[in-house]
Design a protein around this motif. Sequence first.
Motif, PDB file in Angstrom:
ATOM      1  N   ARG A 150      26.429   2.813 -34.682  1.00  0.00           N
ATOM      2  CA  ARG A 150      27.181   3.623 -33.746  1.00  0.00           C
ATOM      3  C   ARG A 150      28.656   3.465 -34.120  1.00  0.00           C
ATOM      4  NH1 ARG A 150      24.198   7.375 -30.891  1.00  0.00           N
ATOM      5  NH2 ARG A 150      22.222   6.438 -30.263  1.00  0.00           N
ATOM      6  N   PHE A 151      29.295   4.564 -34.471  1.00  0.00           N
ATOM      7  CA  PHE A 151      30.642   4.538 -35.049  1.00  0.00           C
ATOM      8  C   PHE A 151      31.656   4.877 -33.963  1.00  0.00           C
ATOM      9  CE2 PHE A 151      34.255   6.246 -37.323  1.00  0.00           C
ATOM     10  CZ  PHE A 151      34.313   5.496 -38.504  1.00  0.00           C
ATOM     11  N   TRP A 152      32.699   4.024 -33.812  1.00  0.00           N
ATOM     12  CA  TRP A 152      33.681   4.218 -32.746  1.00  0.00           C
ATOM     13  C   TRP A 152      34.600   5.392 -33.078  1.00  0.00           C
ATOM     14  CZ3 TRP A 152      30.335   1.369 -31.024  1.00  0.00           C
ATOM     15  CH2 TRP A 152      30.169   0.001 -31.250  1.00  0.00           C
ATOM     16  N   SER A 153      34.087   6.609 -32.904  1.00  0.00           N
ATOM     17  CA  SER A 153      34.811   7.816 -33.313  1.00  0.00           C
ATOM     18  C   SER A 153      35.997   8.129 -32.410  1.00  0.00           C
ATOM     19  CB  SER A 153      33.855   9.013 -33.346  1.00  0.00           C
ATOM     20  OG  SER A 153      33.153   9.133 -32.111  1.00  0.00           O
ATOM     21  N   ASP A 154      36.098   7.463 -31.240  1.00  0.00           N
ATOM     22  CA  ASP A 154      37.285   7.640 -30.409  1.00  0.00           C
ATOM     23  C   ASP A 154      38.478   6.857 -30.963  1.00  0.00           C
ATOM     24  OD1 ASP A 154      35.980   5.234 -29.855  1.00  0.00           O
ATOM     25  OD2 ASP A 154      36.516   5.239 -27.724  1.00  0.00           O
ATOM     26  N   TYR A 155      38.210   5.866 -31.801  1.00  0.00           N
ATOM     27  CA  TYR A 155      39.269   5.041 -32.385  1.00  0.00           C
ATOM     28  C   TYR A 155      39.505   5.331 -33.865  1.00  0.00           C
ATOM     29  CZ  TYR A 155      39.489   2.017 -28.237  1.00  0.00           C
ATOM     30  OH  TYR A 155      39.666   1.534 -26.974  1.00  0.00           O
ATOM     31  N   CYS A 156      38.551   6.003 -34.502  1.00  0.00           N
ATOM     32  CA  CYS A 156      38.683   6.308 -35.936  1.00  0.00           C
ATOM     33  C   CYS A 156      37.913   7.594 -36.220  1.00  0.00           C
ATOM     34  CB  CYS A 156      38.158   5.148 -36.771  1.00  0.00           C
ATOM     35  SG  CYS A 156      38.372   5.377 -38.546  1.00  0.00           S
TER      36      CYS A 156
ATOM     37  N   THR B 223      25.115   8.883 -44.294  1.00  0.00           N
ATOM     38  CA  THR B 223      24.757  10.077 -43.549  1.00  0.00           C
ATOM     39  C   THR B 223      25.339   9.926 -42.143  1.00  0.00           C
ATOM     40  OG1 THR B 223      22.667   9.134 -42.769  1.00  0.00           O
ATOM     41  CG2 THR B 223      22.612  10.398 -44.824  1.00  0.00           C
ATOM     42  N   MET B 224      25.609  11.048 -41.472  1.00  0.00           N
ATOM     43  CA  MET B 224      26.112  10.994 -40.093  1.00  0.00           C
ATOM     44  C   MET B 224      25.325  11.976 -39.235  1.00  0.00           C
ATOM     45  SD  MET B 224      30.011  11.186 -38.574  1.00  0.00           S
ATOM     46  CE  MET B 224      30.417  12.814 -39.221  1.00  0.00           C
ATOM     47  N   ARG B 225      24.869  11.482 -38.080  1.00  0.00           N
ATOM     48  CA  ARG B 225      24.143  12.325 -37.119  1.00  0.00           C
ATOM     49  C   ARG B 225      24.761  12.145 -35.744  1.00  0.00           C
ATOM     50  NH1 ARG B 225      18.435  10.236 -36.966  1.00  0.00           N
ATOM     51  NH2 ARG B 225      19.428   8.272 -37.528  1.00  0.00           N
ATOM     52  N   THR B 226      24.778  13.208 -34.969  1.00  0.00           N
ATOM     53  CA  THR B 226      25.270  13.153 -33.595  1.00  0.00           C
ATOM     54  C   THR B 226      24.135  13.522 -32.643  1.00  0.00           C
ATOM     55  OG1 THR B 226      26.026  15.450 -33.714  1.00  0.00           O
ATOM     56  CG2 THR B 226      27.624  13.732 -34.281  1.00  0.00           C
ATOM     57  N   GLY B 227      24.341  13.218 -31.362  1.00  0.00           N
ATOM     58  CA  GLY B 227      23.353  13.598 -30.357  1.00  0.00           C
ATOM     59  C   GLY B 227      22.112  12.727 -30.338  1.00  0.00           C
ATOM     60  N   ILE B 228      22.176  11.530 -30.925  1.00  0.00           N
ATOM     61  CA  ILE B 228      21.029  10.604 -30.919  1.00  0.00           C
ATOM     62  C   ILE B 228      21.111   9.791 -29.628  1.00  0.00           C
ATOM     63  CG2 ILE B 228      19.783   8.817 -32.172  1.00  0.00           C
ATOM     64  CD1 ILE B 228      20.103  11.454 -33.707  1.00  0.00           C
ATOM     65  N   GLU B 229      20.193  10.022 -28.703  1.00  0.00           N
ATOM     66  CA  GLU B 229      20.260   9.391 -27.388  1.00  0.00           C
ATOM     67  C   GLU B 229      19.176   8.335 -27.221  1.00  0.00           C
ATOM     68  OE1 GLU B 229      20.349  12.239 -24.256  1.00  0.00           O
ATOM     69  OE2 GLU B 229      22.124  13.274 -25.024  1.00  0.00           O
TER      70      GLU B 229
ATOM     71  N   ASP C  83      25.541   5.985 -26.670  1.00  0.00           N
ATOM     72  CA  ASP C  83      24.950   7.215 -27.189  1.00  0.00           C
ATOM     73  C   ASP C  83      25.999   8.281 -27.486  1.00  0.00           C
ATOM     74  OD1 ASP C  83      22.520   6.022 -26.889  1.00  0.00           O
ATOM     75  OD2 ASP C  83      21.857   7.222 -25.180  1.00  0.00           O
ATOM     76  N   VAL C  84      27.195   8.163 -26.896  1.00  0.00           N
ATOM     77  CA  VAL C  84      28.248   9.165 -27.129  1.00  0.00           C
ATOM     78  C   VAL C  84      28.764   9.119 -28.559  1.00  0.00           C
ATOM     79  CG1 VAL C  84      28.978   9.140 -24.722  1.00  0.00           C
ATOM     80  CG2 VAL C  84      30.094   7.594 -26.341  1.00  0.00           C
ATOM     81  N   PHE C  85      28.499   8.025 -29.285  1.00  0.00           N
ATOM     82  CA  PHE C  85      29.056   7.872 -30.625  1.00  0.00           C
ATOM     83  C   PHE C  85      28.080   8.372 -31.684  1.00  0.00           C
ATOM     84  CE2 PHE C  85      31.192   4.312 -28.301  1.00  0.00           C
ATOM     85  CZ  PHE C  85      32.472   4.839 -28.364  1.00  0.00           C
ATOM     86  N   PRO C  86      28.615   8.925 -32.793  1.00  0.00           N
ATOM     87  CA  PRO C  86      27.732   9.335 -33.890  1.00  0.00           C
ATOM     88  C   PRO C  86      27.071   8.127 -34.546  1.00  0.00           C
ATOM     89  CG  PRO C  86      30.032   9.445 -34.576  1.00  0.00           C
ATOM     90  CD  PRO C  86      30.038   9.151 -33.096  1.00  0.00           C
ATOM     91  N   LEU C  87      25.970   8.399 -35.223  1.00  0.00           N
ATOM     92  CA  LEU C  87      25.228   7.352 -35.919  1.00  0.00           C
ATOM     93  C   LEU C  87      25.462   7.517 -37.419  1.00  0.00           C
ATOM     94  CD1 LEU C  87      23.213   5.104 -34.934  1.00  0.00           C
ATOM     95  CD2 LEU C  87      21.390   6.613 -35.705  1.00  0.00           C
TER      96      LEU C  87
END
Length: 372
Positions: A198-204, A248-254, A260-264
């Motif tokens: 889970r990648f902290w996309s709000d900070y990077c 690889t990057m995926r979003t919406g993985i709950e 869960d808000v962060f991309p994988l």
Amino acid sequence: MDKEELRALSPKSFYDNFCLGDRRDITEFWRSGGSTGTPLFYPRTAEDIKYGQIGFKRALDLAGFTADDVAHMSMPLGIHPAGHMMARSGSDMGIGMVWAGGGNTLRSDSQLDLLRMFEPSAWIGMASYGIQLANLARADGFDLASASVKRILCSAEPLSPSKRSKLSSLWNAQVRDCYGMTEVMMLGAEDDACDGFRFWSDYCYPEVLDETTLEPVPQGEPGLLVVTPLVTNNATPFIRWNTGDIVTMRTGIERGTAYDVFPLIKHTHRTAGFVKVRGVNISFGDLEDLMFNSDDVADFRVEVVWQDDRDELDIHVELTGAADDTTGQERIKAQIRRVFGVAPRIVVSAPGAIAKSFEGAFKPQRVQDLRG
């Protein structure tokens, strides 16, 4: 931008022309974590440190660490930031942190003494060192699988499925991984599925790009990870930093958590090294997988040497059975010959000897090319 561009700058040019801010705002310097090339030392402000610690706290939280835990922290301490940032962040969360540091800070036999004394519920460190400690403990009659640690958090090196399985088995503990880089911060951590960070996309801000065109790739397709820090760029303005990692990057993985808000983001491990022996490319990752998956192998290291006018692949192993188990040695040799097409020489080591040979190394190198 990549690390080689920065290494091409003189120290004066790096600090005068690349870095931002006044020297009075700098509170720390962090050494780049790579094991090759000229090291770089990045200045950090108090604001960088504040957000950097939040990144580590998220990783600990996602891995299930709470104030009820005592955690033995074996990440290297010093000018490399991972150890002291992990320890400080855990302390802020109320976790009982044992600031042991790596084997280059505190000898491994002393680390084992502390594990016996404090009976921690968790261990934090590089996976290689966790395996190293377990093999030293086994040689000392200390069964870590029956001890107190039930949760492990790793970082700072690739964690293959075979290495994860070996570490988990040796400690009888759940193993999680987290991902960061000195240029930015701790950037993400695994959730329960352990199928990416889970990648902290709000900070990077992450981008996954085609390696050749540098255009975005479709979601789920492998590409080059390029990142732009949003909160830890107060002294070092990394804009579109080329990490060199293929992901690889995926979003919406709950999965029912706040994360869960962060991309994988998942590494493909295509950047792993290789060595050529008698014209055959041998991937470090593939060789490591084979060795750790073998029931005959407790620990190993590899040397490639030039002897009698030819390449030799020497596999130093600690066997799970008796040291004179020739059947086990032959099985290892046959597996390597079948997978790589190269017949190795098997050198049997005493229990704990390989772990001791790694003592003091920041990142133990299991595969060494000694041909000069």
